[in-house]
Design a protein around this motif. Sequence first.
Motif, PDB file in Angstrom:
ATOM      1  N   ILE A 180     102.180  59.769 -53.686  1.00 55.25           N
ATOM      2  CA  ILE A 180     101.951  61.210 -53.819  1.00 55.25           C
ATOM      3  C   ILE A 180     100.459  61.564 -53.741  1.00 55.25           C
ATOM      4  O   ILE A 180     100.088  62.511 -53.021  1.00 55.25           O
ATOM      5  CB  ILE A 180     102.596  61.740 -55.108  1.00 55.25           C
TER       6      ILE A 180
ATOM      7  N   ASN B 157     104.283  61.253 -65.109  1.00 54.22           N
ATOM      8  CA  ASN B 157     104.148  61.344 -63.660  1.00 54.22           C
ATOM      9  C   ASN B 157     102.938  62.187 -63.251  1.00 54.22           C
ATOM     10  O   ASN B 157     102.217  61.844 -62.309  1.00 54.22           O
ATOM     11  CB  ASN B 157     105.422  61.926 -63.049  1.00 54.22           C
TER      12      ASN B 157
ATOM     13  N   TYR C 201     104.159  57.724 -57.739  1.00 53.18           N
ATOM     14  CA  TYR C 201     103.314  58.745 -58.357  1.00 53.18           C
ATOM     15  C   TYR C 201     101.838  58.371 -58.371  1.00 53.18           C
ATOM     16  O   TYR C 201     100.979  59.262 -58.343  1.00 53.18           O
ATOM     17  CB  TYR C 201     103.797  59.029 -59.779  1.00 53.18           C
TER      18      TYR C 201
ATOM     19  N   ILE D 130      99.571  60.727 -61.122  1.00 48.50           N
ATOM     20  CA  ILE D 130      98.974  61.339 -59.935  1.00 48.50           C
ATOM     21  C   ILE D 130      97.478  61.578 -60.170  1.00 48.50           C
ATOM     22  O   ILE D 130      96.648  61.307 -59.298  1.00 48.50           O
ATOM     23  CB  ILE D 130      99.690  62.659 -59.591  1.00 48.50           C
TER      24      ILE D 130
END
Length: 302
Positions: free
Chosen positions: A185, A107, A181, A111
């Motif tokens: 995000i 994750n 992700y 990002i």
Amino acid sequence: MAKDSKAKSNQSTSSSPNQWDELKNKFQSVKLRFIFNGINCIVALAGFFYAPWLFAYWFTALTLIIILIIRIPYYIYRQWELLLFDFDHLGCLYIVAAIWAAPGDRNVLLIAFGIAYGPLLGSILFFNHSLVLHHGNRMMGLFLHLAPAMLMFLVRYRPTEISTHWYATFFVETNSADFVYILVIPFGIYIGHYVLYMLIVYMIIKPEDDKLTSFRLLTEPTSLIYKAISLCSDEFWPMYCLYTLGNWLLTAIGLVLSVLWYETLYATIPALTISTIFILYYGAQFYIDIFAQDGLGYDDFP
């Protein structure tokens, strides 16, 4: 009159050796920058193609040197300190933290991939980042926007090789990308940074007209962006709102495309290739259109 002209002639003649020495020193520093940046590019390409683990170390060292050692004092000296709050610095520092703190966390790396291929790579087109080997600031800007995408390409598609000589093993992807992700995000981080930047810079600091910001850099009266956002009004806040909406839209498009680039190797390679073509074109444009006319006296922001 004759005595005055003779005195002026003697004065200019006596000062010319000093001026020539200063010019030679400037030429020498430019040559050294050219050599250093050329070697730096060779090391980067060698690491990217033949030793991915070396590229990761190179990226880490150069990022920290550029942001913490060079740009902070240099920007303060040039009174560009507001540019230190731009997203490219935050994004690169996050990617450095990700590969060191959590190389095996899927994750965290998702990002980082979204940041590298969304806001950072996409801004090459608008900030005219270019390959100008003698110009240190232009080369630093180029590095902070292209190198993260190259690094995350290696993390995504060559995890075993980049893990060689690294302190831990990088995550090996076996599933499809998680939209939360890689898209949601990173976009939230970008929007949050943007809003915080706007509040601090334009509502609290309220910079004077001589202070350089990204908005002022991109919206000079002769630029296409200025002509587009000033169609309805030439007041600051209406233009800034249109600029913000366009910025967010282009970032969102880049993040959507980053999902495709994460999923497909043969889509990522054209993305990096096209970005490189823009970088080479902007560099050629600088040398042919600007440097050929103004030479080493040309000193701008990249």
